[in-house]
Design a protein around this motif. Structure first.
Motif, PDB file in Angstrom:
ATOM      1  N   LEU A  50       0.970  -1.162   0.031  1.00 34.71           N
ATOM      2  CA  LEU A  50      -0.010   0.085   0.007  1.00 34.71           C
ATOM      3  C   LEU A  50       0.793   1.274   0.041  1.00 34.71           C
ATOM      4  O   LEU A  50       0.437   2.458  -0.315  1.00 34.71           O
ATOM      5  CB  LEU A  50      -1.017   0.035   1.244  1.00 34.71           C
ATOM      6  CG  LEU A  50      -1.974  -1.307   1.286  1.00 34.71           C
ATOM      7  CD1 LEU A  50      -2.811  -0.951   2.410  1.00 34.71           C
ATOM      8  CD2 LEU A  50      -2.566  -1.158  -0.144  1.00 34.71           C
ATOM      9  N   ASP A  51       2.198   1.134   0.232  1.00 34.14           N
ATOM     10  CA  ASP A  51       3.052   2.370   0.208  1.00 34.14           C
ATOM     11  C   ASP A  51       3.369   2.845  -1.078  1.00 34.14           C
ATOM     12  O   ASP A  51       3.662   4.072  -1.277  1.00 34.14           O
ATOM     13  CB  ASP A  51       4.339   1.943   0.802  1.00 34.14           C
ATOM     14  CG  ASP A  51       3.923   1.523   2.307  1.00 34.14           C
ATOM     15  OD1 ASP A  51       3.150   1.968   2.944  1.00 34.14           O
ATOM     16  OD2 ASP A  51       5.304   0.965   2.953  1.00 34.14           O
ATOM     17  N   SER A  52       3.035   2.102  -2.304  1.00 37.38           N
ATOM     18  CA  SER A  52       3.427   2.433  -3.644  1.00 37.38           C
ATOM     19  C   SER A  52       2.248   2.102  -4.451  1.00 37.38           C
ATOM     20  O   SER A  52       1.876   1.000  -4.458  1.00 37.38           O
ATOM     21  CB  SER A  52       4.629   1.747  -4.276  1.00 37.38           C
ATOM     22  OG  SER A  52       5.010   1.782  -5.513  1.00 37.38           O
ATOM     23  N   GLU A  56       2.710  -4.450  -6.610  1.00 40.55           N
ATOM     24  CA  GLU A  56       1.498  -5.459  -6.894  1.00 40.55           C
ATOM     25  C   GLU A  56       1.084  -5.978  -5.606  1.00 40.55           C
ATOM     26  O   GLU A  56       1.644  -6.023  -4.720  1.00 40.55           O
ATOM     27  CB  GLU A  56       2.264  -6.846  -7.528  1.00 40.55           C
ATOM     28  CG  GLU A  56       1.377  -7.913  -7.823  1.00 40.55           C
ATOM     29  CD  GLU A  56       2.097  -9.346  -8.079  1.00 40.55           C
ATOM     30  OE1 GLU A  56       1.226 -10.157  -8.210  1.00 40.55           O
ATOM     31  OE2 GLU A  56       3.217  -9.167  -8.221  1.00 40.55           O
ATOM     32  N   ARG A  57      -0.262  -6.181  -5.405  1.00 39.67           N
ATOM     33  CA  ARG A  57      -1.087  -6.313  -4.540  1.00 39.67           C
ATOM     34  C   ARG A  57      -1.593  -7.746  -4.454  1.00 39.67           C
ATOM     35  O   ARG A  57      -2.400  -7.778  -5.437  1.00 39.67           O
ATOM     36  CB  ARG A  57      -2.097  -5.380  -4.042  1.00 39.67           C
ATOM     37  CG  ARG A  57      -1.490  -3.918  -3.694  1.00 39.67           C
ATOM     38  CD  ARG A  57      -2.526  -2.842  -3.522  1.00 39.67           C
ATOM     39  NE  ARG A  57      -1.693  -1.589  -3.316  1.00 39.67           N
ATOM     40  CZ  ARG A  57      -2.302  -0.579  -4.062  1.00 39.67           C
ATOM     41  NH1 ARG A  57      -3.401  -0.487  -4.753  1.00 39.67           N
ATOM     42  NH2 ARG A  57      -1.643   0.457  -4.040  1.00 39.67           N
ATOM     43  N   LYS A  58      -1.521  -8.785  -3.381  1.00 37.62           N
ATOM     44  CA  LYS A  58      -2.096  -9.791  -3.623  1.00 37.62           C
ATOM     45  C   LYS A  58      -2.630 -10.252  -2.047  1.00 37.62           C
ATOM     46  O   LYS A  58      -1.912  -9.903  -1.303  1.00 37.62           O
ATOM     47  CB  LYS A  58      -1.236 -10.914  -4.361  1.00 37.62           C
ATOM     48  CG  LYS A  58       0.077 -11.257  -3.412  1.00 37.62           C
ATOM     49  CD  LYS A  58       0.768 -12.256  -4.375  1.00 37.62           C
ATOM     50  CE  LYS A  58       2.216 -12.256  -3.315  1.00 37.62           C
ATOM     51  NZ  LYS A  58       2.821 -13.540  -3.900  1.00 37.62           N
ATOM     52  N   MET A  59      -3.856 -10.898  -2.317  1.00 34.45           N
ATOM     53  CA  MET A  59      -4.360 -11.311  -0.993  1.00 34.45           C
ATOM     54  C   MET A  59      -3.548 -12.618  -0.405  1.00 34.45           C
ATOM     55  O   MET A  59      -3.259 -13.467  -1.321  1.00 34.45           O
ATOM     56  CB  MET A  59      -5.739 -11.705  -1.223  1.00 34.45           C
ATOM     57  CG  MET A  59      -6.783 -10.798  -1.522  1.00 34.45           C
ATOM     58  SD  MET A  59      -8.421 -10.903  -1.858  1.00 34.45           S
ATOM     59  CE  MET A  59      -8.632 -11.075  -3.407  1.00 34.45           C
ATOM     60  N   ALA A  60      -3.498 -12.494   1.011  1.00 30.79           N
ATOM     61  CA  ALA A  60      -2.384 -13.285   1.436  1.00 30.79           C
ATOM     62  C   ALA A  60      -3.188 -14.174   2.797  1.00 30.79           C
ATOM     63  O   ALA A  60      -2.202 -14.973   3.182  1.00 30.79           O
ATOM     64  CB  ALA A  60      -1.072 -12.515   2.202  1.00 30.79           C
ATOM     65  N   GLY A  61      -4.261 -13.605   2.856  1.00 33.39           N
ATOM     66  CA  GLY A  61      -5.057 -14.329   4.047  1.00 33.39           C
ATOM     67  C   GLY A  61      -6.188 -13.484   4.488  1.00 33.39           C
ATOM     68  O   GLY A  61      -6.521 -12.562   3.690  1.00 33.39           O
ATOM     69  N   SER A  62      -6.792 -13.784   5.526  1.00 37.38           N
ATOM     70  CA  SER A  62      -7.877 -13.014   6.254  1.00 37.38           C
ATOM     71  C   SER A  62      -7.656 -12.782   7.670  1.00 37.38           C
ATOM     72  O   SER A  62      -7.027 -13.549   8.424  1.00 37.38           O
ATOM     73  CB  SER A  62      -9.185 -13.898   6.021  1.00 37.38           C
ATOM     74  OG  SER A  62      -9.361 -14.277   4.467  1.00 37.38           O
ATOM     75  N   LEU A  63      -8.260 -11.713   8.283  1.00 36.59           N
ATOM     76  CA  LEU A  63      -8.133 -11.341   9.679  1.00 36.59           C
ATOM     77  C   LEU A  63      -9.439 -10.972   9.536  1.00 36.59           C
ATOM     78  O   LEU A  63     -10.239 -10.195   8.964  1.00 36.59           O
ATOM     79  CB  LEU A  63      -7.322 -10.080   9.586  1.00 36.59           C
ATOM     80  CG  LEU A  63      -7.480  -9.420  10.976  1.00 36.59           C
ATOM     81  CD1 LEU A  63      -6.884 -10.431  12.078  1.00 36.59           C
ATOM     82  CD2 LEU A  63      -6.770  -8.016  11.295  1.00 36.59           C
ATOM     83  N   ILE A  64     -10.321 -11.746  10.787  1.00 35.43           N
ATOM     84  CA  ILE A  64     -11.825 -11.582  11.174  1.00 35.43           C
ATOM     85  C   ILE A  64     -11.883 -11.266  12.758  1.00 35.43           C
ATOM     86  O   ILE A  64     -11.049 -12.022  13.314  1.00 35.43           O
ATOM     87  CB  ILE A  64     -12.287 -12.658  10.667  1.00 35.43           C
ATOM     88  CG1 ILE A  64     -11.913 -13.184   9.183  1.00 35.43           C
ATOM     89  CG2 ILE A  64     -13.863 -12.628  10.897  1.00 35.43           C
ATOM     90  CD1 ILE A  64     -12.544 -14.425   8.693  1.00 35.43           C
TER      91      ILE A  64
END
Length: 106
Positions: A50-52, A56-64
């Motif tokens: 998110l800094d640049s 490339e941004r890819k989903m790496a897991g979930s926080l719930i």
């Protein structure tokens, strides 16, 4: 009711992103209907994504964050999720912990 934080990292094999996208709509639809979920979303990789604007941004897991009566209730909710059943979340690395919001205590 107590709160529980769930960290569910995705599997990292080559087919993991495709498995996530295949069941993502069902996962989101079910999550939006579940009153036990108070907050949730995808963790993004790498940390600097998110800094640049060009990274490339890819989903790496979930926080719930769940509000539930027990650990067993949250565990059952996680194990019935399409991400769990569809081999998106890494079953050996998923963590469920009781959680207290410091903000709520202020």
């Amino acid at each position: 009711m107590p709160y529980f934080a769930v960290w569910a990292p995705d599997y990292t094999d080559e087919g993991a992103p495709e498995r996530r996208l295949k069941v993502r709509e069902a996962h989101l639809a079910n999550a939006h209907k579940n009153p036990k979920i108070k907050l949730g979303g995808a963790m993004i990789s790498p940390n600097e994504a998110l800094d640049s604007p060009d990274a490339e941004r890819k989903m790496a897991g979930s926080l719930i964050i769940f509000e539930a009566d027990s650990y067993a209730e949250v565990k059952a909710l996680i194990e019935n999720d399409v991400y769990w059943k569809g081999d998106v979340w890494d079953k050996e690395k998923t963590v469920i912990r009781p959680w207290v919001s410091a903000k709520a205590l202020l």
